[in-house]
Write a protein that holds these residues in place. Structure first.
Motif, PDB file in Angstrom:
ATOM      1  N   SER A  38      34.876  39.432  32.473  1.00 41.60           N
ATOM      2  CA  SER A  38      35.588  40.170  33.520  1.00 41.60           C
ATOM      3  C   SER A  38      34.720  41.177  34.257  1.00 41.60           C
ATOM      4  O   SER A  38      34.862  41.367  35.468  1.00 41.60           O
ATOM      5  CB  SER A  38      36.796  40.885  32.910  1.00 41.60           C
ATOM      6  OG  SER A  38      37.749  39.960  32.427  1.00 41.60           O
ATOM      7  N   LYS A  42      34.380  38.574  38.774  1.00 39.27           N
ATOM      8  CA  LYS A  42      35.649  39.113  39.256  1.00 39.27           C
ATOM      9  C   LYS A  42      36.598  37.987  39.678  1.00 39.27           C
ATOM     10  O   LYS A  42      36.837  37.749  40.861  1.00 39.27           O
ATOM     11  CB  LYS A  42      35.395  40.073  40.422  1.00 39.27           C
ATOM     12  CG  LYS A  42      34.522  41.262  40.071  1.00 39.27           C
ATOM     13  CD  LYS A  42      35.238  42.192  39.098  1.00 39.27           C
ATOM     14  CE  LYS A  42      34.444  43.460  38.859  1.00 39.27           C
ATOM     15  NZ  LYS A  42      35.151  44.394  37.962  1.00 39.27           N
ATOM     16  N   LYS A  43      37.139  37.299  38.675  1.00 37.99           N
ATOM     17  CA  LYS A  43      38.024  36.168  38.934  1.00 37.99           C
ATOM     18  C   LYS A  43      39.178  36.137  37.942  1.00 37.99           C
ATOM     19  O   LYS A  43      39.099  36.698  36.854  1.00 37.99           O
ATOM     20  CB  LYS A  43      37.250  34.845  38.840  1.00 37.99           C
ATOM     21  CG  LYS A  43      36.154  34.656  39.874  1.00 37.99           C
ATOM     22  CD  LYS A  43      35.444  33.321  39.659  1.00 37.99           C
ATOM     23  CE  LYS A  43      34.331  33.117  40.680  1.00 37.99           C
ATOM     24  NZ  LYS A  43      33.623  31.825  40.451  1.00 37.99           N
ATOM     25  N   ILE A  44      40.232  35.439  38.331  1.00 41.23           N
ATOM     26  CA  ILE A  44      41.348  35.110  37.442  1.00 41.23           C
ATOM     27  C   ILE A  44      41.874  33.746  37.867  1.00 41.23           C
ATOM     28  O   ILE A  44      42.117  33.506  39.057  1.00 41.23           O
ATOM     29  CB  ILE A  44      42.523  36.102  37.533  1.00 41.23           C
ATOM     30  CG1 ILE A  44      42.081  37.538  37.238  1.00 41.23           C
ATOM     31  CG2 ILE A  44      43.644  35.702  36.554  1.00 41.23           C
ATOM     32  CD1 ILE A  44      43.166  38.560  37.521  1.00 41.23           C
ATOM     33  N   GLU A  70      43.892  41.756  45.164  1.00 38.59           N
ATOM     34  CA  GLU A  70      42.505  41.364  45.403  1.00 38.59           C
ATOM     35  C   GLU A  70      41.764  42.436  46.209  1.00 38.59           C
ATOM     36  O   GLU A  70      40.602  42.774  45.919  1.00 38.59           O
ATOM     37  CB  GLU A  70      42.453  40.022  46.133  1.00 38.59           C
ATOM     38  CG  GLU A  70      42.912  38.848  45.278  1.00 38.59           C
ATOM     39  CD  GLU A  70      42.935  37.536  46.041  1.00 38.59           C
ATOM     40  OE1 GLU A  70      42.635  36.486  45.444  1.00 38.59           O
ATOM     41  OE2 GLU A  70      43.247  37.567  47.258  1.00 38.59           O
ATOM     42  N   THR A  73      41.186  45.602  43.904  1.00 35.65           N
ATOM     43  CA  THR A  73      40.333  45.474  42.719  1.00 35.65           C
ATOM     44  C   THR A  73      39.039  44.710  42.950  1.00 35.65           C
ATOM     45  O   THR A  73      38.105  44.807  42.151  1.00 35.65           O
ATOM     46  CB  THR A  73      41.096  44.772  41.597  1.00 35.65           C
ATOM     47  OG1 THR A  73      41.404  43.415  42.011  1.00 35.65           O
ATOM     48  CG2 THR A  73      42.392  45.502  41.263  1.00 35.65           C
ATOM     49  N   ILE A  75      38.979  41.593  42.637  1.00 35.55           N
ATOM     50  CA  ILE A  75      39.136  40.430  41.760  1.00 35.55           C
ATOM     51  C   ILE A  75      39.785  39.295  42.551  1.00 35.55           C
ATOM     52  O   ILE A  75      40.850  39.466  43.138  1.00 35.55           O
ATOM     53  CB  ILE A  75      39.985  40.775  40.525  1.00 35.55           C
ATOM     54  CG1 ILE A  75      39.299  41.855  39.685  1.00 35.55           C
ATOM     55  CG2 ILE A  75      40.247  39.530  39.679  1.00 35.55           C
ATOM     56  CD1 ILE A  75      40.168  42.418  38.577  1.00 35.55           C
ATOM     57  N   GLN A  76      39.156  38.139  42.558  1.00 32.36           N
ATOM     58  CA  GLN A  76      39.677  36.973  43.271  1.00 32.36           C
ATOM     59  C   GLN A  76      40.620  36.190  42.356  1.00 32.36           C
ATOM     60  O   GLN A  76      40.257  35.853  41.229  1.00 32.36           O
ATOM     61  CB  GLN A  76      38.542  36.064  43.725  1.00 32.36           C
ATOM     62  CG  GLN A  76      39.009  34.818  44.476  1.00 32.36           C
ATOM     63  CD  GLN A  76      37.853  33.920  44.872  1.00 32.36           C
ATOM     64  OE1 GLN A  76      36.683  34.287  44.733  1.00 32.36           O
ATOM     65  NE2 GLN A  76      38.172  32.729  45.362  1.00 32.36           N
ATOM     66  N   HIS A 297      38.496  35.615  31.280  1.00 31.23           N
ATOM     67  CA  HIS A 297      38.693  36.809  32.103  1.00 31.23           C
ATOM     68  C   HIS A 297      39.915  37.585  31.602  1.00 31.23           C
ATOM     69  O   HIS A 297      40.807  37.935  32.374  1.00 31.23           O
ATOM     70  CB  HIS A 297      38.858  36.423  33.576  1.00 31.23           C
ATOM     71  CG  HIS A 297      37.750  35.567  34.103  1.00 31.23           C
ATOM     72  ND1 HIS A 297      37.794  34.193  34.077  1.00 31.23           N
ATOM     73  CD2 HIS A 297      36.548  35.899  34.649  1.00 31.23           C
ATOM     74  CE1 HIS A 297      36.675  33.704  34.599  1.00 31.23           C
ATOM     75  NE2 HIS A 297      35.897  34.727  34.951  1.00 31.23           N
ATOM     76  N   ASN A 300      40.608  41.093  33.198  1.00 30.60           N
ATOM     77  CA  ASN A 300      41.102  40.937  34.565  1.00 30.60           C
ATOM     78  C   ASN A 300      42.566  40.504  34.561  1.00 30.60           C
ATOM     79  O   ASN A 300      43.376  40.985  35.367  1.00 30.60           O
ATOM     80  CB  ASN A 300      40.271  39.905  35.321  1.00 30.60           C
ATOM     81  CG  ASN A 300      38.870  40.402  35.651  1.00 30.60           C
ATOM     82  OD1 ASN A 300      38.593  41.585  35.560  1.00 30.60           O
ATOM     83  ND2 ASN A 300      37.995  39.481  36.038  1.00 30.60           N
TER      84      ASN A 300
END
Length: 385
Positions: A38, A42-44, A70, A73, A75-76, A297, A300
C-alpha cells in the motif's frame, strides 16, 4: 460450462468435507497476510455488485464518491461490477483462496450469510480498526455483532436491508401486518416467496414466533412442513428471484416476500405498494466488505472502507442506492440538504428505520456448515430446483 463444472465440484467437495466434520481448506490466521504494498503502490482492486454505488447523472461511468476518494488520497480504485450471485462468486474465487493464492482483489462485497462461509474458512483478513475510526464510531449498533463475526473483526457492512412483506394495499383491500396474513383465502395463488433459502427462511420462522438469533433446526423443519401444504394447495404462486418486483408491479401477485430497497423503487411508480415489517419482526441483513487473504493492498482497502463510514460520504451513497444505511449519522446530513427530494430520504424508515421498527429487526443466526447440506436439500426439493 467448464466454469459451472468447477463451481459445482468445489461446492460439492466443501459440503462433503464439512459433512465429515473436517474444516475444509481452512487457512490459519498467521498465513493470511501478504506483504502489503500500500505504501508504494497506490491501488485497490474493488469487486462489487452491479448498480450498488453512486454514479454521475450525466455520465454513468463516473462514480463521484470513488473519484473524491481517489483525489483525496492519490489511491487509484479499480472498481469492477463482477459479483452477480453469492454462490457463483464463491465458486469463482474459492479455488484461488482455497489453494492459498493471490485472489487479485483487495476488497469484495458479498451477503453476510456467504461472508459467514469465508470467515469460517479463514479466507479473509482481520481488519485493523485503529485505522478505521469512522467505522468504530458510526457503524449502526444493530449490525455490530452478527453471530458469524462478533464485533465485526473481518467484515464491515457496505449496505443493509430488510427482508419483509410487500403488497398492493389498494388492490388487496385490506392491511397486512403478519406473515400469517399471507395465508388468508383471498390471497390464494397471489403470493410469491423468495427462492433462495438463506434469503427466505428467517422471516418465515419469525412468523412462527421464533427468535431468529437462536433458531433451531426443528424450527426450519416446521417452516418446510407449512410451505409444503401451501405449495400443494396452490396458495403460493411461485418462488422467485428479484423478478418478484415485476409480478407485484404488473398485478400478477398481490403480496410477496420482498427486500426493502426494491420496494422504495417500486413505490416511486406505484404509491399503493407498501412494505411491512411484521409485528413478529423481520430480518435485518447486510452485504459486507471483506479483505480476502493475500490481498496486496490491505491498508489502502481499510482506508477506503473507513472513508465510506464518514457520514457525508455514507449519505451520498445512501441517497443513490436507497438501502438501509449502516451509518445512522448520515440521516442528519441528508435532512440538511437543500434538495427537497434528498432531504425527504432522511424520513424514509426503509433507509433509516425509526425506533419502533428497529425494535423489530434482528440478524438471523447463520446456517452452519454442518447444517447446510440437509437444509439445502429440503429447500431445493420444496422450490422445485
Amino acid at each position: 460450462m467448464a466454469d459451472l463444472t468447477r463451481r459445482t465440484a468445489l461446492v460439492g467437495m466443501l459440503a462433503a468435507l464439512t459433512g465429515c466434520g473436517v474444516p475444509p481448506a481452512y487457512i490459519a490466521e498467521n498465513r493470511r497476510a501478504a506483504q502489503d504494498r500500500s505504501a508504494t503502490d497506490k491501488k485497490i482492486a474493488f469487486a462489487n455488485w452491479p448498480l450498488y454505488i453512486d454514479v454521475d447523472e450525466d455520465d454513468a461511468k463516473r462514480r463521484p464518491t470513488l473519484e473524491a476518494f481517489e483525489k483525496r488520497t492519490g489511491i487509484q480504485v479499480d472498481y469492477t461490477e463482477e459479483i452477480n450471485d453469492n454462490n457463483e462468486f464463491f465458486g469463482k474465487i474459492g479455488p484461488t483462496l482455497m489453494t492459498h493464492h493471490d485472489p487479485g482483489r483487495d476488497l469484495i462485497v458479498i451477503s453476510d450469510w456467504m461472508c459467514a462461509r469465508f470467515v469460517g474458512l479463514g479466507w479473509v483478513q482481520q481488519m485493523d480498526r485503529a485505522r478505521q475510526p469512522h467505522v468504530t464510531r458510526y457503524l449502526d449498533p444493530l449490525l455490530r455483532d452478527p453471530a458469524f463475526d462478533p464485533g465485526r473483526k473481518y467484515t464491515v457492512p457496505w449496505q443493509s436491508g430488510i427482508t419483509g412483506i410487500a403488497y398492493n394495499r389498494k388492490a388487496l383491500g385490506r392491511e397486512i401486518r403478519q406473515v400469517s396474513d399471507l395465508w388468508a383465502d383471498d390471497l390464494r395463488g397471489q403470493v410469491t416467496l423468495l427462492s433462495g433459502m438463506d434469503e427466505a427462511f428467517a422471516l418465515l420462522m419469525q412468523g412462527n414466533g421464533v427468535d431468529i438469533r437462536r433458531w433451531k433446526v426443528a424450527d426450519f423443519h416446521k417452516v418446510i412442513d407449512q410451505l409444503r401444504s401451501l405449495v400443494s394447495s396452490n396458495h403460493i404462486r411461485r418462488f422467485t428471484g428479484n423478478d418478484y418486483t415485476k409480478d407485484l408491479s404488473s398485478g400478477d401477485v398481490l403480496a410477496c416476500q420482498a427486500y426493502s430497497g426494491d420496494v422504495i423503487q417500486l413505490q416511486a411508480d406505484n404509491p399503493d405498494i407498501e412494505f411491512v415489517v411484521p409485528d413478529s419482526g423481520a430480518e435485518l441483513w447486510a452485504d459486507s466488505l471483506m479483505i480476502p487473504n493475500l490481498a496486496e493492498h490491505k491498508r489502502n482497502a481499510e482506508r477506503l472502507i473507513d472513508y465510506y463510514y464518514e457520514p457525508e460520504v455514507a449519505a451520498e451513497l445512501a441517497a443513490w442506492v436507497n438501502y438501509v444505511c449502516p451509518v445512522p449519522a448520515a440521516r442528519e446530513v441528508l435532512a440538511s440538504s437543500k434538495d427537497k427530494d434528498t432531504a425527504a430520504l432522511a424520513e424514509d424508515p426503509l433507509i433509516f428505520p425509526d425506533d419502533s421498527m428497529r425494535k423489530r429487526l434482528f440478524i438471523a443466526r447463520d446456517i452452519t456448515a454442518a447444517e447446510r447440506p440437509e437444509l439445502e436439500n429440503e429447500w431445493e426439493q420444496l422450490v422445485g430446483r
